[in-house]
Enzyme design. Structure first.
Site, short mmCIF file in Angstrom:
data_model
loop_
_atom_site.label_atom_id
_atom_site.label_comp_id
_atom_site.label_asym_id
_atom_site.label_seq_id
_atom_site.Cartn_x
_atom_site.Cartn_y
_atom_site.Cartn_z
N MET A 30 -8.06 -3.16 2.63
CA MET A 30 -8.80 -3.39 3.18
C MET A 30 -8.93 -4.77 1.54
SD MET A 30 -12.09 -0.26 2.45
CE MET A 30 -11.06 0.15 1.04
N GLY A 36 2.95 -2.89 -0.97
CA GLY A 36 3.15 -1.75 -0.40
C GLY A 36 2.31 -2.25 1.53
N HIS A 37 1.17 -3.19 1.65
CA HIS A 37 0.91 -3.51 2.58
C HIS A 37 2.07 -4.74 3.38
CE1 HIS A 37 -2.88 -2.85 0.00
NE2 HIS A 37 -3.08 -2.42 0.90
N GLY A 149 -0.22 3.17 6.36
CA GLY A 149 0.22 3.77 5.45
C GLY A 149 0.28 5.22 5.19
N ASP A 152 -1.40 6.95 3.07
CA ASP A 152 -3.11 7.92 3.33
C ASP A 152 -2.84 8.44 4.24
OD1 ASP A 152 -5.31 6.12 1.49
OD2 ASP A 152 -3.52 4.90 1.70
N GLN A 155 -5.68 9.83 6.39
CA GLN A 155 -6.44 9.04 7.13
C GLN A 155 -5.49 8.69 8.42
OE1 GLN A 155 -8.11 5.21 5.52
NE2 GLN A 155 -5.99 4.62 5.89
N SER A 187 -1.25 0.94 -5.39
CA SER A 187 -2.60 1.08 -4.96
C SER A 187 -3.55 -0.30 -5.18
CB SER A 187 -3.14 2.72 -5.22
OG SER A 187 -4.54 1.96 -5.14
N ARG A 189 -6.00 0.56 -6.11
CA ARG A 189 -6.65 0.86 -6.94
C ARG A 189 -6.60 0.72 -8.78
NH1 ARG A 189 -9.65 4.05 -3.51
NH2 ARG A 189 -11.42 4.14 -3.59
P1 AMP Z 1 -5.71 -0.14 1.93
O1 AMP Z 1 -5.85 -1.65 1.76
O2 AMP Z 1 -6.33 0.73 0.91
O3 AMP Z 1 -7.44 0.05 2.98
O4 AMP Z 1 -5.20 -0.12 2.41
C1 AMP Z 1 -4.55 -0.23 3.90
C2 AMP Z 1 -3.35 -0.07 4.42
O5 AMP Z 1 -2.40 0.34 3.45
C3 AMP Z 1 -3.42 1.62 4.90
O6 AMP Z 1 -2.50 2.16 6.11
C4 AMP Z 1 -2.87 1.65 3.41
O7 AMP Z 1 -2.06 3.32 3.73
C5 AMP Z 1 -1.41 1.47 3.46
N1 AMP Z 1 -1.25 1.08 2.30
C6 AMP Z 1 -1.29 1.11 0.76
N2 AMP Z 1 -0.65 1.37 -0.44
C7 AMP Z 1 0.60 1.67 0.73
C8 AMP Z 1 2.07 2.13 0.42
N3 AMP Z 1 1.87 2.27 -1.40
N4 AMP Z 1 2.74 2.22 0.13
C9 AMP Z 1 2.52 1.91 1.88
N5 AMP Z 1 1.08 1.80 2.60
C10 AMP Z 1 0.26 0.92 1.72
#
Ligand code: AMP
Length: 281
Positions: A30, A36-37, A149, A152, A155, A187, A189
């Site tokens: 998103m 992390g991404h 990741g 989540d 998820q 995150s 957030r």
């Molecule tokens: P999001 O943009 O929050 O929807 O996350 C996109 C992807 O990145 C999802 O598969 C999340 O689980 C993963 N993700 C978010 N934060 C982390 C993190 N700290 N470490 C690894 N993967 C992450």
């Protein structure tokens, strides 16, 4: 790095050129990207010939419209990070592109118990929204491998269930959580935390490490209570602290130390809702 905004253009390109390049890997996000991404992109690149990332803030998965309105956006920086990480293709659809206005009604999926516990309980409809966007993205991109990741964790289980419900032939890869040096899970957030809240926020990962390192077996009650105290001391308002079976997230009351288990926490620091989890064995 190629950028697509229209599903049809992407579909045509993939049918024409993309599939000739070999294995396709997909990382849905998103945006508001962080390390992390990028770790997901690296995992994707390691096994794919073509690494595709999507950036789409999915309105269907926000049960709280204020949370959606406040979701951080940083497209230019995101694209820079993706290019630097070696992403081949970025899909940047509009809401209308994913949810065409002419379509009537959104599909619902039978997610069993996963839909109603933990995140499912506190964010009603959230996982239906995740499935709605994921089914659409997977049908457009049809990747060989999908990377999500562990941050989540629920998820990941939901999307694995979706893949089996829809019988989509895609390899699922769970990538370990990337953390800040003090342990806070990265995150998007976190950007909304004030400096004081940011300091308090580390209590979640501390509580999880504590459970993982000290809990070997036995009653779960006292362990959860001690985590609750730590979080409350750090001004958290708790949605849940759960020790659960890692396979389906059903709660464990007494742990034999052998069954695959995870500790999962969701709590608010001010208005910012944070989640994190750790596998216990
Ligand atoms: P999001 O943009 O929050 O929807 O996350 C996109 C992807 O990145 C999802 O598969 C999340 O689980 C993963 N993700 C978010 N934060 C982390 C993190 N700290 N470490 C690894 N993967 C992450």
């Amino acid at each position: 790095m190629i950028l697509f905004k229209k599903s049809e253009d992407l579909r045509v390109w993939l049918a024409d050129r993309g599939k000739q390049v070999g294995k396709t890997g997909f990382v849905p996000t998103m945006g508001a990207l962080h390390e992390g991404h990028i770790r997901l992109i690296e995992a994707c690149r390691a096994v794919s010939d073509l690494c595709i990332c999507s950036i789409f803030i999915n309105p269907a998965q926000f049960n709280d419209p204020r949370d959606f309105a406040k979701y951080p956006v940083s497209i230019e920086k995101d694209l820079e990070m993706l290019a630097k990480a070696g992403t081949d293709l970025v899909f940047l659809p509009s809401v209308e592109e994913i949810y065409p206005p002419r379509e009537n009604g959104l599909e619902t999926y039978d997610l069993g118990g996963l839909a109603t516990i933990l995140e499912g309980k506190f964010r009603p409809g959230h996982f239906q929204g995740v499935c709605q966007v994921m089914s659409r993205l997977l049908k457009i991109i049809m990747p060989d491998d999908l990377f999500m990741g562990q941050k989540d964790f629920q998820q990941c289980l939901v999307v694995k269930k979706l893949i089996s419900l829809l019988k989509i032939p895609v390899g699922f890869h769970t990538v370990p959580t990337v953390r800040e040096s003090d342990g806070l899970a990265q995150s998007s957030r976190n950007r909304r935390l004030t400096p004081g809240q940011r300091k308090n926020a580390v209590a979640i990962s501390r509580a999880l490490y504590d459970i993982r390192d000290k809990f070997v077996s036995g009653d779960v009650g006292a362990v959860v209570e001690s985590a609750r105290e730590k979080l409350e001391e750090a001004q958290f308002k708790i949605d849940y602290i759960s020790i659960a079976r890692a396979t389906d997230l059903q709660p464990i009351l007494k742990w034999d130390g052998k069954e695959k288990a995870a500790a999962l926490i969701a709590a608010f620091q001010g208005e910012v809702r944070l989640i994190d989890n750790m596998l216990l064995n």
